[in-house]
Scaffold this motif. Structure first.
Motif, PDB file in Angstrom:
ATOM      1  N   MET A   1     105.730  -7.932  14.363  1.00 45.65           N
ATOM      2  CA  MET A   1     106.213  -6.564  14.477  1.00 45.65           C
ATOM      3  C   MET A   1     107.646  -6.565  15.009  1.00 45.65           C
ATOM      4  N   ASP A   2     108.485  -5.747  14.434  1.00 47.28           N
ATOM      5  CA  ASP A   2     109.887  -5.645  14.829  1.00 47.28           C
ATOM      6  C   ASP A   2     110.007  -4.616  15.945  1.00 47.28           C
ATOM      7  N   SER A   3     110.256  -5.057  17.169  1.00 54.45           N
ATOM      8  CA  SER A   3     110.345  -4.135  18.297  1.00 54.45           C
ATOM      9  C   SER A   3     111.725  -3.500  18.428  1.00 54.45           C
ATOM     10  N   SER A   4     112.619  -3.796  17.475  1.00 50.90           N
ATOM     11  CA  SER A   4     113.946  -3.199  17.550  1.00 50.90           C
ATOM     12  C   SER A   4     113.978  -1.800  16.935  1.00 50.90           C
ATOM     13  N   ARG A   5     112.824  -1.346  16.404  1.00 53.78           N
ATOM     14  CA  ARG A   5     112.761  -0.019  15.792  1.00 53.78           C
ATOM     15  C   ARG A   5     111.446   0.663  16.155  1.00 53.78           C
ATOM     16  N   SER A   6     111.490   1.975  16.144  1.00 54.61           N
ATOM     17  CA  SER A   6     110.267   2.767  16.196  1.00 54.61           C
ATOM     18  C   SER A   6     110.444   3.903  15.196  1.00 54.61           C
ATOM     19  N   VAL A   7     109.342   4.409  14.710  1.00 51.05           N
ATOM     20  CA  VAL A   7     109.375   5.425  13.669  1.00 51.05           C
ATOM     21  C   VAL A   7     108.547   6.626  14.101  1.00 51.05           C
ATOM     22  N   GLY A   8     109.073   7.810  13.823  1.00 52.49           N
ATOM     23  CA  GLY A   8     108.337   9.045  14.038  1.00 52.49           C
ATOM     24  C   GLY A   8     108.266   9.809  12.730  1.00 52.49           C
ATOM     25  N   PHE A   9     107.127  10.445  12.478  1.00 50.58           N
ATOM     26  CA  PHE A   9     106.935  11.183  11.240  1.00 50.58           C
ATOM     27  C   PHE A   9     106.241  12.495  11.550  1.00 50.58           C
ATOM     28  N   ASP A  10     106.597  13.557  10.823  1.00 50.56           N
ATOM     29  CA  ASP A  10     105.920  14.830  11.003  1.00 50.56           C
ATOM     30  C   ASP A  10     105.948  15.640   9.715  1.00 50.56           C
ATOM     31  N   LEU A  11     104.881  16.379   9.486  1.00 50.28           N
ATOM     32  CA  LEU A  11     104.782  17.323   8.377  1.00 50.28           C
ATOM     33  C   LEU A  11     104.586  18.716   8.958  1.00 50.28           C
ATOM     34  N   VAL A  12     105.279  19.684   8.399  1.00 50.21           N
ATOM     35  CA  VAL A  12     105.160  21.066   8.858  1.00 50.21           C
ATOM     36  C   VAL A  12     104.946  21.965   7.649  1.00 50.21           C
ATOM     37  N   ALA A  13     103.919  22.797   7.729  1.00 53.47           N
ATOM     38  CA  ALA A  13     103.698  23.809   6.690  1.00 53.47           C
ATOM     39  C   ALA A  13     104.633  24.977   6.959  1.00 53.47           C
ATOM     40  N   LEU A  14     105.344  25.425   5.936  1.00 49.91           N
ATOM     41  CA  LEU A  14     106.278  26.541   6.111  1.00 49.91           C
ATOM     42  C   LEU A  14     105.565  27.761   6.686  1.00 49.91           C
ATOM     43  N   GLY A  15     104.335  27.979   6.257  1.00 56.22           N
ATOM     44  CA  GLY A  15     103.568  29.121   6.739  1.00 56.22           C
ATOM     45  C   GLY A  15     103.353  29.108   8.236  1.00 56.22           C
ATOM     46  N   GLU A  16     103.237  27.915   8.835  1.00 56.75           N
ATOM     47  CA  GLU A  16     103.050  27.822  10.281  1.00 56.75           C
ATOM     48  C   GLU A  16     104.283  28.312  11.035  1.00 56.75           C
ATOM     49  N   VAL A  17     105.443  27.968  10.532  1.00 56.08           N
ATOM     50  CA  VAL A  17     106.683  28.414  11.173  1.00 56.08           C
ATOM     51  C   VAL A  17     106.847  29.920  10.975  1.00 56.08           C
ATOM     52  N   GLU A  18     106.574  30.391   9.779  1.00 55.71           N
ATOM     53  CA  GLU A  18     106.656  31.834   9.523  1.00 55.71           C
ATOM     54  C   GLU A  18     105.695  32.605  10.420  1.00 55.71           C
ATOM     55  N   GLU A  19     104.487  32.064  10.599  1.00 59.10           N
ATOM     56  CA  GLU A  19     103.494  32.706  11.467  1.00 59.10           C
ATOM     57  C   GLU A  19     103.946  32.705  12.926  1.00 59.10           C
ATOM     58  N   ALA A  20     104.500  31.589  13.392  1.00 55.57           N
ATOM     59  CA  ALA A  20     104.984  31.516  14.773  1.00 55.57           C
ATOM     60  C   ALA A  20     106.103  32.525  15.010  1.00 55.57           C
ATOM     61  N   ILE A  21     106.992  32.666  14.028  1.00 49.20           N
ATOM     62  CA  ILE A  21     108.077  33.646  14.151  1.00 49.20           C
ATOM     63  C   ILE A  21     107.506  35.053  14.173  1.00 49.20           C
ATOM     64  N   ALA A  22     106.532  35.329  13.303  1.00 50.64           N
ATOM     65  CA  ALA A  22     105.923  36.663  13.245  1.00 50.64           C
ATOM     66  C   ALA A  22     105.167  36.989  14.528  1.00 50.64           C
ATOM     67  N   CYS A  23     104.457  36.008  15.082  1.00 54.54           N
ATOM     68  CA  CYS A  23     103.638  36.241  16.286  1.00 54.54           C
ATOM     69  C   CYS A  23     104.465  36.279  17.568  1.00 54.54           C
ATOM     70  N   PHE A  24     105.406  35.359  17.690  1.00 55.42           N
ATOM     71  CA  PHE A  24     106.107  35.187  18.962  1.00 55.42           C
ATOM     72  C   PHE A  24     107.584  35.535  18.911  1.00 55.42           C
ATOM     73  N   GLY A  25     108.127  35.703  17.714  1.00 52.58           N
ATOM     74  CA  GLY A  25     109.494  36.155  17.531  1.00 52.58           C
ATOM     75  C   GLY A  25     110.536  35.369  18.296  1.00 52.58           C
ATOM     76  N   ASP A  26     111.375  36.114  18.979  1.00 51.12           N
ATOM     77  CA  ASP A  26     112.509  35.530  19.696  1.00 51.12           C
ATOM     78  C   ASP A  26     112.067  34.531  20.760  1.00 51.12           C
ATOM     79  N   ARG A  27     110.929  34.780  21.380  1.00 46.58           N
ATOM     80  CA  ARG A  27     110.429  33.866  22.418  1.00 46.58           C
ATOM     81  C   ARG A  27     110.211  32.464  21.839  1.00 46.58           C
ATOM     82  N   TYR A  28     109.596  32.378  20.683  1.00 45.10           N
ATOM     83  CA  TYR A  28     109.380  31.095  19.999  1.00 45.10           C
ATOM     84  C   TYR A  28     110.715  30.481  19.577  1.00 45.10           C
ATOM     85  N   LEU A  29     111.537  31.273  18.920  1.00 45.45           N
ATOM     86  CA  LEU A  29     112.808  30.768  18.401  1.00 45.45           C
ATOM     87  C   LEU A  29     113.681  30.196  19.511  1.00 45.45           C
TER      88      LEU A  29
END
Length: 130
Positions: A1-29
């Protein structure tokens, strides 16, 4: 294993962000995004979702311990006209990267109609760089 690197990965559904904005608005943003990001992405849910995924992937690549909180605002995804997205660290995220010996971060983004993916590769100093 190469310890000189680490990797991070993430998937986000657009609907989740739209929902967070709709529910929490400026507080979330304002909790998650920097002023510069909010200005650059101007409420564009797809771009905000990409930014969010990049921040999540960055946290995973930094590998904080259970006791190390990384505030969302200490990770910034500047708007860029180029095809090479980037990440800027400040505050706690920057200190954590230094402690981990991370010298560079590389970000890749991809989007389908409803999902955004981000991968971050954190590269550590080599013996010759130190």
């Amino acid at each position: 294993m190469d310890s000189s690197r680490s990797v991070g990965f993430d998937l986000v559904a657009l609907g989740e962000v739209e929902e967070a904005i709709a529910c929490f608005g400026d507080r979330y943003l304002r909790r998650v995004f920097t002023e510069a990001e909010l200005y650059a992405y101007r409420g564009n849910a797809a771009r905000l979702a990409a930014c969010f995924a990049a921040k999540e992937a960055t946290i995973k690549a930094l590998m904080p311990s259970v006791t190390e909180a990384v505030p969302w605002q200490s990770i910034s995804v500047p708007s860029s006209g180029s095809r090479n997205p980037s990440i800027t660290l400040t505050g706690q995220a920057s200190r954590l990267a230094r402690r981990r010996g991370i010298s560079h971060l590389r970000l890749g983004l991809s989007r389908t109609g409803t999902t955004v993916g981000a991968v971050v590769i954190a590269m550590r100093h080599t013996a010759t760089e130190r």
